[in-house]
Design a protein around this motif. Sequence first.
Motif: not given
Lengths: 210, 225
Positions: B37-43, B123-125
Motif C-alpha cells: 500500500t505504501a509503495f502504491g501511494i508513493q507511486n 514507508l509513506s513518510q
Amino acid sequence: MKKIERMTKDVICATDISKKFKNRTVLKNCSLNLSKGEALLLLGENGSGKSTLLRILTGLLKPGRGVVTRTASSIGYCGHVSMLYEHLTVLENIKLFCALSGRANVDEEQARDALNSWDILEAAGRYPTEISQGQKARVSLCRAFLTTPDLLLLDEPDASLDACGTETLLYSIQQALGRQAAVVIASHRGDLYRSFVKDTYKLSGGELTT
Amino acid sequence: MSGAFTALLRKDFLYELRTGQTVVVALSFALLLGTLTAFGIQNAFLEPVVRERLMAPLCWVLFLVTASIVFGRAFHFERASGAIEGVVVSGASLVTFFLSKCVVFYLISILLHTSLVLVLSFLSQSEALFSSEFVLLSAMVLFAYVPLVVLLLALSFTSRLGAVLLPLLSLPLLFPLFFAATELTQVLVTEGELNFSSFWFALVLSLDIFYLLCGLALFPPVIRD
C-alpha cells in the motif's frame, strides 16, 4: 411422593429423551435415572445410539425432546475422541483440565501420580499427537477420574485398552463408586462390569430396554 | 474463576509460543500489505495533504482485511480432537473462556494494528497517525472489535455454513464501527485533535459496551449449541 423422593436422590435423571438426525430417529422416549454410588451399564450394537445418549447426558448435545436433570456438580466424560489440546503436553493437558474443573489444587506431583497409576507417566512430556490411541484413551480416563466428579460418563472406555489398562479402569470405577460417584458406562463388553452395575440397559432400534 | 482464567490464558499463550500461527501470520500480512500500500501511494505522486488524509481509511481497511485473515483460523485448534468439548464438560465457566479469548485476541489485534500503522507511516513518510489520541482511539475501536469477532468465530465454527456465515454476519456489524473509526481518524489527521463530543466518538464508545455485553450473553449458548 416416592417419585419426588427418588428424583431428589438422583444424580442424573433423563425422561423421555428422543433424538433425530435429519430423518433418522436415533433415540425414542429413553428414560433412565441414577443415584449416588450407583453404576449403570448401557449395551447396544454399533450405531444404536449409545454415544448420542451419553452426549445428551453430558449436555454436549441437546435432545430433540425430553428433559435431562443433573444434580451432579461435576461431570467426568470420556468419549471416542481424546478431547486433549494437541499443542499441550499430556501433563499440561491434565493440569489444565484440573484447573478448569475447579481442582486447581492438583499439583504437578499429584498429576504425575495419576498418570503413573494409568501407566503413562513416560508420556507426560509428550504431545497427544506423539502417543498411541491406547495411551490417549488412558490420558482421557486419567483426566476424567482425577477431577473426582460426582457423575462419570464413560463411552466404551475399554475399547482401546489392553488387559492391564482394563484392570486399572475397573479398579478406578470401583474407587469412584466407593466415594459415591454415579457411573454410566456404554460398552459392548457387559461381562466386565456386571459385578458392580445396578442396572443394565439395552439400546436397540432407538429404544431403551432393561 | 481466576484459576480457570489463568489456565485458559496460559493455554492460548503456549499455543502462540509453540506454533506462532496467529502472531507470525499477523506480522507477515501487516508487513506485506503495509509495504504494498505504501509503495502504491508513493507511486501515485499524491500531494502531501492528500497522502495524509488517505492514511485514515487505509489504516482501518488494511487492519480489517488482515485481521479477517489472521483470526479466520484462530479457533480451529480448539476444535481439534474435541478439546473444546472437554472445556464444556469440565464445567468451566464459558464466560471465563470468552474473556480469556478476548484478552488474547486484543493483544494480537494491538500488535497487528501497531505493526500496520508503523509500516504504513514509515514507508509513506507520514506522521499523521503518531499521536496519543490515535492510540486511545485505536484501543477503543479494537476493544469493540475483539468481543464481536470472538463471538462471530464461535458462531461460524459451530455452524456448517461457517465460511459463508462469518463475512455475512461481520459486514453489517463491523461497518458502523470501522466507519466511525475512519471518520474520527480523518478528523484527527486534518484538525490535529480528536473530537470527543462528536457522534462518531459516542458511537464507538457505545459499541465498546454493546459488543462486549453481546459477547458475554451470547457466547455461552453459542458454544453449548
